[in-house]
Write a protein that holds these residues in place. Structure first.
Motif, PDB file in Angstrom:
ATOM      1  N   PHE A 143     -16.777  44.073  83.666  1.00 13.76           N
ATOM      2  CA  PHE A 143     -15.678  44.542  82.822  1.00 13.76           C
ATOM      3  C   PHE A 143     -16.263  45.553  81.844  1.00 13.76           C
ATOM      4  O   PHE A 143     -17.071  45.201  80.980  1.00 13.76           O
ATOM      5  CB  PHE A 143     -15.028  43.381  82.062  1.00 13.76           C
ATOM      6  CG  PHE A 143     -13.772  43.769  81.316  1.00 13.76           C
ATOM      7  CD1 PHE A 143     -12.523  43.573  81.890  1.00 13.76           C
ATOM      8  CD2 PHE A 143     -13.838  44.342  80.051  1.00 13.76           C
ATOM      9  CE1 PHE A 143     -11.356  43.935  81.215  1.00 13.76           C
ATOM     10  CE2 PHE A 143     -12.696  44.707  79.369  1.00 13.76           C
ATOM     11  CZ  PHE A 143     -11.447  44.503  79.951  1.00 13.76           C
ATOM     12  N   LEU A 144     -15.884  46.838  81.977  1.00 14.98           N
ATOM     13  CA  LEU A 144     -16.443  47.907  81.156  1.00 14.98           C
ATOM     14  C   LEU A 144     -15.567  48.203  79.940  1.00 14.98           C
ATOM     15  O   LEU A 144     -14.373  48.465  80.068  1.00 14.98           O
ATOM     16  CB  LEU A 144     -16.590  49.184  81.995  1.00 14.98           C
ATOM     17  CG  LEU A 144     -16.969  50.474  81.240  1.00 14.98           C
ATOM     18  CD1 LEU A 144     -18.327  50.332  80.540  1.00 14.98           C
ATOM     19  CD2 LEU A 144     -16.975  51.674  82.176  1.00 14.98           C
ATOM     20  N   ILE A 201     -10.310  49.789  66.457  1.00 14.31           N
ATOM     21  CA  ILE A 201     -11.180  49.530  67.602  1.00 14.31           C
ATOM     22  C   ILE A 201     -10.371  49.428  68.894  1.00 14.31           C
ATOM     23  O   ILE A 201     -10.727  50.015  69.920  1.00 14.31           O
ATOM     24  CB  ILE A 201     -11.984  48.227  67.387  1.00 14.31           C
ATOM     25  CG1 ILE A 201     -12.922  48.374  66.182  1.00 14.31           C
ATOM     26  CG2 ILE A 201     -12.773  47.871  68.644  1.00 14.31           C
ATOM     27  CD1 ILE A 201     -13.993  49.424  66.325  1.00 14.31           C
ATOM     28  N   SER A 202      -9.267  48.687  68.854  1.00 15.78           N
ATOM     29  CA  SER A 202      -8.481  48.469  70.081  1.00 15.78           C
ATOM     30  C   SER A 202      -7.851  49.749  70.613  1.00 15.78           C
ATOM     31  O   SER A 202      -7.454  49.818  71.774  1.00 15.78           O
ATOM     32  CB  SER A 202      -7.398  47.408  69.841  1.00 15.78           C
ATOM     33  OG  SER A 202      -6.556  47.775  68.786  1.00 15.78           O
ATOM     34  N   LYS A 203      -7.786  50.795  69.790  1.00 12.08           N
ATOM     35  CA  LYS A 203      -7.225  52.067  70.267  1.00 12.08           C
ATOM     36  C   LYS A 203      -8.016  52.653  71.431  1.00 12.08           C
ATOM     37  O   LYS A 203      -7.477  53.385  72.256  1.00 12.08           O
ATOM     38  CB  LYS A 203      -7.160  53.084  69.121  1.00 12.08           C
ATOM     39  CG  LYS A 203      -5.949  52.894  68.218  1.00 12.08           C
ATOM     40  CD  LYS A 203      -5.776  54.059  67.268  1.00 12.08           C
ATOM     41  CE  LYS A 203      -4.501  53.865  66.431  1.00 12.08           C
ATOM     42  NZ  LYS A 203      -4.285  54.992  65.512  1.00 12.08           N
ATOM     43  N   PHE A 208      -9.354  55.673  76.708  1.00 11.91           N
ATOM     44  CA  PHE A 208     -10.346  56.007  77.735  1.00 11.91           C
ATOM     45  C   PHE A 208      -9.984  55.387  79.084  1.00 11.91           C
ATOM     46  O   PHE A 208      -9.994  54.163  79.243  1.00 11.91           O
ATOM     47  CB  PHE A 208     -11.740  55.533  77.320  1.00 11.91           C
ATOM     48  CG  PHE A 208     -12.304  56.285  76.140  1.00 11.91           C
ATOM     49  CD1 PHE A 208     -12.776  57.582  76.297  1.00 11.91           C
ATOM     50  CD2 PHE A 208     -12.348  55.700  74.887  1.00 11.91           C
ATOM     51  CE1 PHE A 208     -13.297  58.283  75.221  1.00 11.91           C
ATOM     52  CE2 PHE A 208     -12.870  56.393  73.801  1.00 11.91           C
ATOM     53  CZ  PHE A 208     -13.346  57.691  73.965  1.00 11.91           C
ATOM     54  N   ALA A 209      -9.705  56.247  80.050  1.00 10.13           N
ATOM     55  CA  ALA A 209      -9.355  55.781  81.399  1.00 10.13           C
ATOM     56  C   ALA A 209     -10.551  55.150  82.109  1.00 10.13           C
ATOM     57  O   ALA A 209     -10.388  54.441  83.102  1.00 10.13           O
ATOM     58  CB  ALA A 209      -8.813  56.940  82.229  1.00 10.13           C
ATOM     59  N   GLN A 210     -11.769  55.398  81.602  1.00 10.40           N
ATOM     60  CA  GLN A 210     -12.964  54.838  82.239  1.00 10.40           C
ATOM     61  C   GLN A 210     -13.064  53.328  82.055  1.00 10.40           C
ATOM     62  O   GLN A 210     -13.725  52.644  82.832  1.00 10.40           O
ATOM     63  CB  GLN A 210     -14.237  55.486  81.654  1.00 10.40           C
ATOM     64  CG  GLN A 210     -14.420  56.935  82.035  1.00 10.40           C
ATOM     65  CD  GLN A 210     -13.697  57.862  81.059  1.00 10.40           C
ATOM     66  OE1 GLN A 210     -12.897  57.427  80.238  1.00 10.40           O
ATOM     67  NE2 GLN A 210     -13.988  59.146  81.148  1.00 10.40           N
ATOM     68  N   GLY A 211     -12.420  52.797  81.017  1.00  8.11           N
ATOM     69  CA  GLY A 211     -12.504  51.371  80.738  1.00  8.11           C
ATOM     70  C   GLY A 211     -11.779  50.538  81.782  1.00  8.11           C
ATOM     71  O   GLY A 211     -10.770  50.953  82.354  1.00  8.11           O
ATOM     72  N   THR A 212     -12.290  49.331  82.025  1.00  3.11           N
ATOM     73  CA  THR A 212     -11.646  48.419  82.973  1.00  3.11           C
ATOM     74  C   THR A 212     -10.258  48.025  82.465  1.00  3.11           C
ATOM     75  O   THR A 212     -10.083  47.737  81.282  1.00  3.11           O
ATOM     76  CB  THR A 212     -12.503  47.152  83.154  1.00  3.11           C
ATOM     77  OG1 THR A 212     -13.796  47.531  83.623  1.00  3.11           O
ATOM     78  CG2 THR A 212     -11.870  46.203  84.160  1.00  3.11           C
ATOM     79  N   LEU A 217      -3.098  48.041  81.653  1.00  7.18           N
ATOM     80  CA  LEU A 217      -2.630  48.084  80.266  1.00  7.18           C
ATOM     81  C   LEU A 217      -1.437  49.023  80.129  1.00  7.18           C
ATOM     82  O   LEU A 217      -0.411  48.684  79.528  1.00  7.18           O
ATOM     83  CB  LEU A 217      -3.779  48.553  79.373  1.00  7.18           C
ATOM     84  CG  LEU A 217      -3.751  48.195  77.888  1.00  7.18           C
ATOM     85  CD1 LEU A 217      -3.692  46.691  77.698  1.00  7.18           C
ATOM     86  CD2 LEU A 217      -4.970  48.765  77.198  1.00  7.18           C
ATOM     87  N   ASN A 218      -1.545  50.201  80.699  1.00  4.11           N
ATOM     88  CA  ASN A 218      -0.481  51.187  80.568  1.00  4.11           C
ATOM     89  C   ASN A 218       0.738  50.845  81.417  1.00  4.11           C
ATOM     90  O   ASN A 218       1.867  51.137  81.032  1.00  4.11           O
ATOM     91  CB  ASN A 218      -1.025  52.575  80.922  1.00  4.11           C
ATOM     92  CG  ASN A 218      -1.847  53.165  79.789  1.00  4.11           C
ATOM     93  OD1 ASN A 218      -1.319  53.735  78.844  1.00  4.11           O
ATOM     94  ND2 ASN A 218      -3.163  53.001  79.858  1.00  4.11           N
TER      95      ASN A 218
END
Length: 449
Positions: A143-144, A201-203, A208-212, A217-218
């Motif tokens: 999980f990135l 932080i949660s923003k 970033f689309a790179q995150g797992t 989420l979207n």
């Protein structure tokens, strides 16, 4: 067949019953034979199974039961907890809301979390950190979390409360200084407690689309938004909070949590490792000339200020290397980007071994594709594919003006010694000669030292 006992479905460690009075009752198995925790109407007690009329112990789940469980769990979530879940083919974890846990359960959960592989990549802007995080993410169950501290400096211009982070904000060298806040954030991230994170932080999860889980989420947010005609600020905040819960569930189902940041200094790591003793760190460094050339190409710096830029970068990098050599050598893997570019398979295996990740042959083909294929990047900001990786890492040699290289050499002498790097005239001479034979030898001294 839906008899009374057919309503008992096993959901992970939850036995769910709806066959008696239409009320859902949950029993959480806690590992003691013959005992479950009865959680009903806010009560939390231990009850022997033979006294719990509606509990059934199911040792194995059949395919039919799995289908029924997925259907009933999703139906229950939507009707009662209002937690969104992706369609069956997209869902990776169940998002059923959890009942209040006992102290024993908390201890069990804590032990489970401690077994999760916790990895932190600490690096510098334009150093190849996106490619490195992508490489580690190829391992199963990673999980990135991508650049969690990004919004601190970004938001300082608009929100005075961000100053409590004690951040140094420059165009190319942002750094967060508040040790207590950094430590709290990292602990919550590694524990997948995203609901406890500050808004700033949660923003990063949404940016970033790179995150797992970025797509999940979207999709979750859009699913709610499509049902709302006029979405208010309060609705937006509440909806995002619900969607973050889905991300938490996905994270808690992962075997490795990987955080990548370019906004931390290694002098913070000793205290962080004290609080997170199982943490493993990859400190990614790169030839400062290549970094500065890449920043100039991305219009993040101007060669007119290269003296200050190189001084800041090289001092920070050298300081970080010296800290880890003296204090935390066994906890930190010093990864030199040029060595990864020259010998991707060899270095990838070393990284995976250090991080206790399983390296398989499929990664070889991924590495070949991503280090010898065509250049691909997200609007020039985050390179995830590098053509001939070594050629890319050496572009500065014939693109940076000689007077600029002279300034960089002057400011980076100490770092050159720490990384076993030659000055620019020497590398240029070696490059001119080795270009005819084997260019992997250009950084031989750096990689074999």
């Amino acid at each position: 067949m839906m008899g009374k006992l057919a309503g008992n479905i096993l959901v992970g460690k939850l036995a769910v019953n709806n066959a008696y009075d239409g009320v859902w009752h949950c029993c959480r198995c806690i590992g003691r034979p013959g005992v479950v925790a009865d959680v009903e109407a806010g009560r939390d007690r231990l009850t022997p199974i033979n006294h719990l009329r509606f509990a059934t112990v199911i040792k194995a789940e059949t395919p039919d039961e799995r289908i029924m469980r997925n259907h009933l769990t999703r139906e229950y979530n939507l009707k009662n907890t209002n937690v969104w879940e992706p369609p069956e083919h997209e869902s990776r974890v169940s998002s059923i809301s959890k009942p209040r846990t006992t102290q024993k359960e908390k201890l069990i959960n804590s032990n489970e979390v401690s077994r999760v592989n916790k990895i932190l990549i600490v690096s510098y802007m334009r150093s190849g950190s996106t490619f490195t995080s992508d490489l580690i993410s190829q391992s199963k169950g990673v999980f990135l979390i991508f650049e969690p501290f990004w919004n601190i400096c970004h938001g300082m211009k608009r929100n005075a409360t961000y100053y409590t982070w004690d951040a140094i904000c420059r165009n190319s060298e942002d750094e967060i200084k508040n040790m207590n806040k950094i430590s709290d954030v990292l602990q919550n991230l590694f524990m997948c407690n995203f609901s406890h994170l500050p808004a700033e932080i949660s923003k990063s999860f949404w940016f970033f689309a790179q995150g797992t889980g970025y797509d999940i989420l979207n999709e979750c947010y859009q699913s709610y938004k499509n049902r709302q005609v006029n979405a208010s600020v309060a609705f937006d905040s509440a909806t995002k909070g619900k969607c973050i819960k889905n991300l938490e569930a996905l994270c808690k189902n992962s075997s490795t949590v990987l955080i990548k940041t370019i906004r931390m200094s290694c002098d913070k790591l000793s205290k962080i490792i004290t609080k997170i003793p199982e943490l493993k760190v990859v400190h990614l460094v790169r030839d400062p000339r290549a970094i500065l050339y890449s920043r100039q190409k991305a219009e993040q710096i101007d060669y007119q200020h290269v003296g200050n830029e190189s001084q800041s970068l090289c001092f920070k990098m050298d300081h970080n290397i010296n800290i880890e050599n003296h204090e935390m050598k066994e906890k930190i893997f010093l990864l030199k980007y040029e060595c990864l570019a020259a010998n991707p398979v060899i270095m990838a295996k070393k990284i995976y071994l250090f991080l206790n990740l399983r390296y398989t042959s499929k990664f070889d083909s991924w590495l070949i594709t991503h280090t010898q294929g065509k250049v691909s990047s997200s609007n020039g900001r985050f390179e995830t594919r590098i053509a001939n990786s070594l050629l890319v890492s050496l572009k500065w040699i014939y693109n940076v003006p000689k007077d600029v290289l002279k300034l960089i050499d002057k400011e980076c002498k100490n770092l050159y010694k720490s990384l076993r790097l030659s000055d620019s005239p020497t590398i240029l001479q070696e490059y001119t000669y080795l270009n005819k034979f084997n260019m992997t030898k250009v950084y031989d001294n750096m990689c074999n030292g």
